[in-house]
Design a protein around this motif. Sequence first.
Motif, mmCIF file in Angstrom:
data_model
loop_
_atom_site.group_PDB
_atom_site.id
_atom_site.type_symbol
_atom_site.label_atom_id
_atom_site.label_comp_id
_atom_site.label_asym_id
_atom_site.label_seq_id
_atom_site.Cartn_x
_atom_site.Cartn_y
_atom_site.Cartn_z
ATOM 1 N N ASP A 135 0.819 -1.205 0.000
ATOM 2 C CA ASP A 135 0.000 0.000 0.000
ATOM 3 C C ASP A 135 0.862 1.268 0.000
ATOM 4 O OD1 ASP A 135 0.944 -0.252 2.569
ATOM 5 O OD2 ASP A 135 -0.954 0.222 3.548
ATOM 6 N N ARG A 136 2.158 1.124 -0.246
ATOM 7 C CA ARG A 136 3.097 2.257 -0.307
ATOM 8 C C ARG A 136 3.702 2.308 -1.719
ATOM 9 N NH1 ARG A 136 2.503 5.808 3.350
ATOM 10 N NH2 ARG A 136 4.693 6.246 3.630
ATOM 11 N N TRP A 137 4.706 3.155 -1.927
ATOM 12 C CA TRP A 137 5.288 3.360 -3.249
ATOM 13 C C TRP A 137 6.811 3.366 -3.176
ATOM 14 C CZ3 TRP A 137 1.774 3.217 -7.034
ATOM 15 C CH2 TRP A 137 0.450 3.469 -6.690
ATOM 16 N N THR A 138 7.430 2.988 -4.291
ATOM 17 C CA THR A 138 8.875 3.028 -4.448
ATOM 18 C C THR A 138 9.192 3.928 -5.630
ATOM 19 O OG1 THR A 138 9.251 0.847 -3.497
ATOM 20 C CG2 THR A 138 10.929 1.649 -5.012
ATOM 21 N N ALA A 139 10.128 4.851 -5.451
ATOM 22 C CA ALA A 139 10.582 5.743 -6.521
ATOM 23 C C ALA A 139 11.869 5.179 -7.118
ATOM 24 C CB ALA A 139 10.816 7.146 -5.973
ATOM 25 N N VAL A 140 11.911 5.116 -8.449
ATOM 26 C CA VAL A 140 13.049 4.556 -9.177
ATOM 27 C C VAL A 140 13.546 5.606 -10.166
ATOM 28 C CG1 VAL A 140 13.778 2.709 -10.735
ATOM 29 C CG2 VAL A 140 12.065 2.245 -8.970
ATOM 30 N N ASP A 141 14.833 5.938 -10.116
ATOM 31 C CA ASP A 141 15.345 6.967 -11.020
ATOM 32 C C ASP A 141 15.520 6.421 -12.427
ATOM 33 O OD1 ASP A 141 17.865 5.709 -11.189
ATOM 34 O OD2 ASP A 141 18.907 7.230 -10.029
ATOM 35 N N ILE A 142 15.933 7.273 -13.329
ATOM 36 C CA ILE A 142 16.031 6.951 -14.748
ATOM 37 C C ILE A 142 17.024 5.812 -15.025
ATOM 38 C CG2 ILE A 142 17.803 8.666 -15.320
ATOM 39 C CD1 ILE A 142 14.698 8.221 -17.411
ATOM 40 N N LEU A 143 17.977 5.603 -14.111
ATOM 41 C CA LEU A 143 18.944 4.516 -14.276
ATOM 42 C C LEU A 143 18.479 3.206 -13.644
ATOM 43 C CD1 LEU A 143 22.320 6.394 -13.699
ATOM 44 C CD2 LEU A 143 21.307 5.659 -15.867
ATOM 45 N N GLY A 144 17.286 3.232 -13.026
ATOM 46 C CA GLY A 144 16.765 2.020 -12.406
ATOM 47 C C GLY A 144 17.174 1.852 -10.956
ATOM 48 N N ARG A 145 17.729 2.898 -10.343
ATOM 49 C CA ARG A 145 18.136 2.835 -8.940
ATOM 50 C C ARG A 145 16.982 3.285 -8.051
ATOM 51 N NH1 ARG A 145 23.323 6.618 -9.307
ATOM 52 N NH2 ARG A 145 21.657 7.903 -10.174
ATOM 53 N N VAL A 146 16.784 2.580 -6.951
ATOM 54 C CA VAL A 146 15.740 2.963 -6.003
ATOM 55 C C VAL A 146 16.172 4.246 -5.302
ATOM 56 C CG1 VAL A 146 14.532 2.320 -3.890
ATOM 57 C CG2 VAL A 146 14.898 0.620 -5.691
ATOM 58 N N VAL A 147 15.292 5.248 -5.333
ATOM 59 C CA VAL A 147 15.561 6.546 -4.720
ATOM 60 C C VAL A 147 14.883 6.637 -3.358
ATOM 61 C CG1 VAL A 147 15.231 9.038 -4.986
ATOM 62 C CG2 VAL A 147 15.755 7.626 -6.980
ATOM 63 N N ALA A 148 13.674 6.086 -3.270
ATOM 64 C CA ALA A 148 12.917 6.080 -2.012
ATOM 65 C C ALA A 148 12.042 4.841 -2.026
ATOM 66 C CB ALA A 148 12.066 7.337 -1.883
ATOM 67 N N THR A 149 11.855 4.237 -0.864
ATOM 68 C CA THR A 149 11.051 3.029 -0.785
ATOM 69 C C THR A 149 10.090 3.120 0.385
ATOM 70 O OG1 THR A 149 11.141 0.618 -0.785
ATOM 71 C CG2 THR A 149 12.765 1.740 0.567
ATOM 72 N N SER A 150 8.961 2.482 0.215
ATOM 73 C CA SER A 150 7.930 2.439 1.241
ATOM 74 C C SER A 150 7.521 3.840 1.707
ATOM 75 C CB SER A 150 8.401 1.583 2.421
ATOM 76 O OG SER A 150 7.302 1.271 3.248
ATOM 77 N N VAL A 151 7.207 4.672 0.717
ATOM 78 C CA VAL A 151 6.799 6.055 0.993
ATOM 79 C C VAL A 151 5.437 6.315 0.372
ATOM 80 C CG1 VAL A 151 9.169 6.930 1.142
ATOM 81 C CG2 VAL A 151 7.983 6.938 -1.072
ATOM 82 N N GLY A 152 4.850 7.445 0.716
ATOM 83 C CA GLY A 152 3.620 7.874 0.085
ATOM 84 C C GLY A 152 3.902 8.367 -1.332
ATOM 85 N N TRP A 153 2.826 8.503 -2.122
ATOM 86 C CA TRP A 153 2.967 8.934 -3.515
ATOM 87 C C TRP A 153 3.692 10.277 -3.612
ATOM 88 C CZ3 TRP A 153 2.299 6.726 -8.185
ATOM 89 C CH2 TRP A 153 2.330 7.572 -9.298
ATOM 90 N N LEU A 154 3.285 11.255 -2.825
ATOM 91 C CA LEU A 154 3.905 12.578 -2.901
ATOM 92 C C LEU A 154 5.375 12.544 -2.531
ATOM 93 C CD1 LEU A 154 1.061 14.875 -1.502
ATOM 94 C CD2 LEU A 154 1.718 14.487 -3.890
ATOM 95 N N GLU A 155 5.728 11.734 -1.527
ATOM 96 C CA GLU A 155 7.141 11.602 -1.151
ATOM 97 C C GLU A 155 7.942 10.961 -2.289
ATOM 98 O OE1 GLU A 155 4.818 11.811 2.626
ATOM 99 O OE2 GLU A 155 4.650 10.496 0.889
ATOM 100 N N ALA A 156 7.340 10.020 -2.985
ATOM 101 C CA ALA A 156 8.016 9.390 -4.126
ATOM 102 C C ALA A 156 8.258 10.418 -5.232
ATOM 103 C CB ALA A 156 7.190 8.218 -4.649
ATOM 104 N N GLU A 157 7.252 11.238 -5.517
ATOM 105 C CA GLU A 157 7.419 12.293 -6.515
ATOM 106 C C GLU A 157 8.516 13.268 -6.101
ATOM 107 O OE1 GLU A 157 3.233 13.027 -8.784
ATOM 108 O OE2 GLU A 157 3.445 13.967 -6.815
ATOM 109 N N GLU A 158 8.497 13.674 -4.860
ATOM 110 C CA GLU A 158 9.501 14.614 -4.357
ATOM 111 C C GLU A 158 10.907 14.033 -4.448
ATOM 112 O OE1 GLU A 158 8.172 15.586 -0.419
ATOM 113 O OE2 GLU A 158 6.474 16.755 -1.175
#
Length: 125
Positions: free
Chosen positions: A26-49
């Motif tokens: 029920d959370r989100w993971t942000a992945v940068d353009i190179l495929g590296r995880v930037v943030a994990t187990s965060v809310g949608w807005l935190e992933a965007e940020e």
Amino acid sequence: MTIPEPGIEHRRDDGELVGWIRPEGDRWTAVDILGRVVATSVGWLEAEEALEERGLAFLADPWMLDDGPDRPLRVRIVEVTPARIRVKLEDFGDAGAPLQLLELPWPIPGRLRAARPGDPDPYTL
């Protein structure tokens, strides 16, 4: 090895792709353009940020390709897609230098890394 789907595209206000956001329960993971995880187990807005903060400027930096027993090669990233990463051997802006492109898999392989202190000095022969 199966490459995971990158996720839902996230673009800057100018339309440039900066990464993806994918569900993690029920959370989100942000992945940068190179495929590296930037943030994990965060809310949608935190992933965007997190993706906005990471940005794309790092793509212009010098990178090192650890390619065998010789010293690492200094390269520049010229293309990134979820299918591949293309780099060119550093030519220091020499318009007459032959274009030497190498194709690497996406996400970023371990042998491609940001330049760091102690790497060979590219100005020393």
